[in-house]
Design a protein around this motif. Structure first.
Motif: not given
Length: 341
Positions: A69-78
């Motif tokens: 399962t993924l959580i897509r975000v703009k910037d994974p580090r942030v």
């Protein structure tokens, strides 16, 4: 406990897969267990995360996975920086004053502040709401400490220092010691009294065993949002703009001015009375001896524009071979020379 969906909601992310599963921790892919959240910025990282036991992966847009399962975000580090405090909250320090603390009657300590063991708070000092002095801190006369400030053990604050809100200063750091000021007089170095102070604006973080000197006359200033690493020395009357990044073992001579968003990498030395423009970048182990224009990146000693410095390094690496070829040519020319010529 958090579910994948609740974390995604807090992060403004998109769930790809089963969002109902529980997330109980955060870990890198090579250490992740069932229930952990990890992150992947690149396809190679995603492969490692998919091979791990992690339950979910923070990824940038466009990533797909057949097994996780993924959580897509703009910037994974942030996103990870926002997630970590949820699972590793800071230690809570209850309001109150330890019996071993020594506080001058004229000091104003907010009732919500925490004053730890063996702290000394001088005359006319103010300590703001929810600020924490963990222990062994000395706060000099007339200093001002804002709200939500956190001073780790053995931080020393000299007199008349002004510290804004949400500032963090780590163990062993000294703020406001005398600047290095002397004049030569009749065969000896006479001390020039340093009568300025230090002003630290909001949201600054200063690492351990750093030293920021008071100004000779006016202030030494650290701009809002600036982050200073361990073992940094800031001399008198240096002025830093907002959101600068100063890495470990950097040294500043006096009266240099940094504009906003300047980045200085580790073990660099900055000469005095210089100006570093907005978003200037100084490479590691550089010696800066001239003003740096806005947006310029410099490297080396003395620091030069990055492309020029790299060409010089390449040329230096080629010198041994060039010298060898020169010696061969000299021998050839000597053999060609006629007697008496």
């Amino acid at each position: 406990m958090f579910t994948i969906s609740s974390l995604a909601q807090q992060l403004g992310g998109e769930v790809i897969g089963d969002g109902s599963m529980a997330i109980t921790g955060v870990a890198p892919a090579d250490q992740a267990r069932a229930g952990d959240l990890t992150f992947a910025e690149k396809p190679s990282y995603l492969e490692a995360a998919e091979a791990s036991h992690a339950t979910a992966i923070l990824v940038p847009g466009g990533f797909e996975s057949a097994s996780k399962t993924l959580i897509r975000v703009k910037d994974p580090r942030v996103a990870m920086a926002k997630v970590l405090p949820l699972f590793f909250p800071e230690e809570i320090h209850p309001a109150g004053i330890h019996p071993s603390a020594v506080i001058d009657p004229t000091a104003a300590v907010h009732p919500t502040a925490h004053i730890g063991p063996h702290c000394v708070i001088g005359a006319d000092v103010s300590v703001g709401e929810r600020s924490v002095l963990m222990g062994g801190n000395h706060i000099g006369r007339g200093s001002r400490i804002g709200n939500d400030v956190r001073l780790h053990p053995n931080v020393v604050i000299y007199s008349r220092t002004q510290i804004g809100d949400r500032v963090r200063i780590h163990s062993g750091t000294t703020i406001g010691a005398d600047g290095y000021g002397y004049v030569f007089d009749q065969g000896q170095h006479r001390k020039m009294p340093q009568v300025g102070n230090v002003i630290i604006h909001d949201d600054v973080e200063i690492g351990s065993n750093a030293s920021i000197d008071r100004g000779a006359l006016g202030p030494t200033v650290i701009g809002a949002g600036t982050k200073i690493d361990n073992l940094v020395h800031v001399a008198h009357n240096v002025v830093m703009g907002k959101h600068c990044l100063i890495m470990g073992q950097v040294g500043f001579a006096g009266s240099t001015h940094l504009s906003d968003y300047v980045v200085i990498a580790s073990q660099s030395g900055i000469a005095g009375h210089l100006k570093l423009g907005t978003q200037a970048t100084i490479g590691a182990k550089s010696g800066v001896m001239r003003d740096i224009p806005a947006g310029e990146t410099v490297l080396g000693y003395p620091a030069a524009p990055d492309k020029q410095a790299k060409r010089q390094w390449i040329a230096m690496a080629q010198l041994p071979d060039a010298l060898r070829r020169l010696k061969i040519l000299e021998k050839q020319l000597a053999g060609m020379a006629t007697p008496g010529s």
